[in-house]
Design a protein around this motif. Structure first.
Motif, PDB file in Angstrom:
ATOM      1  N   ALA A 156       0.840  -1.207   0.000  1.00  0.00           N
ATOM      2  CA  ALA A 156       0.000   0.000   0.000  1.00  0.00           C
ATOM      3  C   ALA A 156       0.871   1.252   0.000  1.00  0.00           C
ATOM      4  N   GLY A 157       1.961   1.207   0.787  1.00  0.00           N
ATOM      5  CA  GLY A 157       2.875   2.348   0.801  1.00  0.00           C
ATOM      6  C   GLY A 157       3.531   2.576  -0.552  1.00  0.00           C
ATOM      7  N   LEU A 158       3.899   1.476  -1.212  1.00  0.00           N
ATOM      8  CA  LEU A 158       4.502   1.585  -2.539  1.00  0.00           C
ATOM      9  C   LEU A 158       3.505   2.122  -3.556  1.00  0.00           C
ATOM     10  N   ASP A 159       2.235   1.680  -3.438  1.00  0.00           N
ATOM     11  CA  ASP A 159       1.205   2.196  -4.341  1.00  0.00           C
ATOM     12  C   ASP A 159       1.023   3.699  -4.150  1.00  0.00           C
ATOM     13  N   ALA A 160       0.999   4.133  -2.874  1.00  0.00           N
ATOM     14  CA  ALA A 160       0.848   5.565  -2.599  1.00  0.00           C
ATOM     15  C   ALA A 160       2.036   6.348  -3.143  1.00  0.00           C
ATOM     16  N   LEU A 161       3.236   5.790  -2.949  1.00  0.00           N
ATOM     17  CA  LEU A 161       4.431   6.448  -3.465  1.00  0.00           C
ATOM     18  C   LEU A 161       4.400   6.525  -4.988  1.00  0.00           C
ATOM     19  N   SER A 162       3.953   5.434  -5.613  1.00  0.00           N
ATOM     20  CA  SER A 162       3.850   5.419  -7.070  1.00  0.00           C
ATOM     21  C   SER A 162       2.869   6.471  -7.560  1.00  0.00           C
ATOM     22  N   ILE A 164       2.104   9.276  -6.024  1.00  0.00           N
ATOM     23  CA  ILE A 164       2.717  10.592  -5.840  1.00  0.00           C
ATOM     24  C   ILE A 164       3.719  10.880  -6.956  1.00  0.00           C
ATOM     25  N   ILE A 165       4.534   9.883  -7.267  1.00  0.00           N
ATOM     26  CA  ILE A 165       5.527  10.060  -8.328  1.00  0.00           C
ATOM     27  C   ILE A 165       4.841  10.308  -9.666  1.00  0.00           C
TER      28      ILE A 165
END
Length: 227
Positions: A156-162, A164-165
């Motif tokens: 989930a954190g990686l999805d959120a970071l993706s 944002i990027i």
């Protein structure tokens, strides 16, 4: 753990680690079944087969390391590093064999192999670990669920970071497009200013020519009609 040029060693090493982990889980499961009075005959057969497979994998790693060292494909330092990892595997195999035969002097050895945070040793094994406070008292299924939850949170954190990027990339593209438009406007203004300057210079030349002609005509009239 191994350089990219030797992918076969890396693949063999990873599969060997996986087999050792699987054996540890099966031994723990066998012990649980025995405490509940369930039959463990098939599980013991599977454990013996896995232990034999582990032994063969370690032997293969030893041969690969010997060939790489003798042919000077790796440096002495890299050879020593791989030998340390191989020694860890050999130690782990002996511990698993002892645990299977109920000869282990470490009652929590199998359980500790499934938990993050390894014990202090001369060379740290990639999978030999001791239990943390967060997982004490938990069963294997509880630990698996906890690890799965951690992985889901990380995803989930990686999805959120993706996201944002991706948004930042979109903003960057929009800013780039706006800058391109502004550059076009500036270029148009520069051309307009240059054209205006050229027209002003032409007008100035015409004024000078008219003024010069007027002065010349005035002088001629004075000469013809003297005062």
């Amino acid at each position: 753990l191994f350089p990219e040029d030797w992918k076969s060693e890396l693949s063999t090493y990873d599969s060997t680690c996986y087999i050792a982990q699987e054996i540890a889980e099966k031994i723990q499961q066998r012990n649980q079944w025995e405490r509940r009075g369930e039959s463990t005959a098939k599980l013991n057969v599977a454990i013996r087969a896995s232990l034999q497979n582990l032994k063969e994998k370690i032997a293969l790693l030893r041969d690969l390391l010997l060939r790489a060292s003798s042919s000077h494909q790796i440096t002495q330092l890299e050879g020593d590093r791989r030998q340390n990892l191989l020694d860890d595997l050999l130690t782990r195999e002996r511990q698993l064999q002892a645990s299977y035969k109920r000869e282990s002097a470490e009652p929590d050895m199998i359980r500790s192999s499934l938990i993050p945070g390894g014990p202090k040793r001369a060379v740290t094994s990639p999978w030999l670990v001791e239990e943390s406070e967060e997982t004490q008292g938990l069963g294997f299924e509880d630990i698996r669920q906890q690890q799965q939850k951690i992985l889901q949170e990380q995803d989930a954190g990686l999805d959120a970071l993706s996201s944002i990027i991706s948004r930042q990339k979109q903003m960057g593209q929009e800013i780039g497009n706006e800058l391109d438009e502004q550059n076009e406007i500036i270029d148009d203004l520069a051309n307009l200013v240059e054209n205006t300057d050229e027209k002003l210079r032409n007008q100035a030349r015409r004024v000078k020519m008219v003024d010069k002609k007027s002065t010349s005509c005035g002088s001629k009239l004075i000469q013809v009609w003297p005062g």
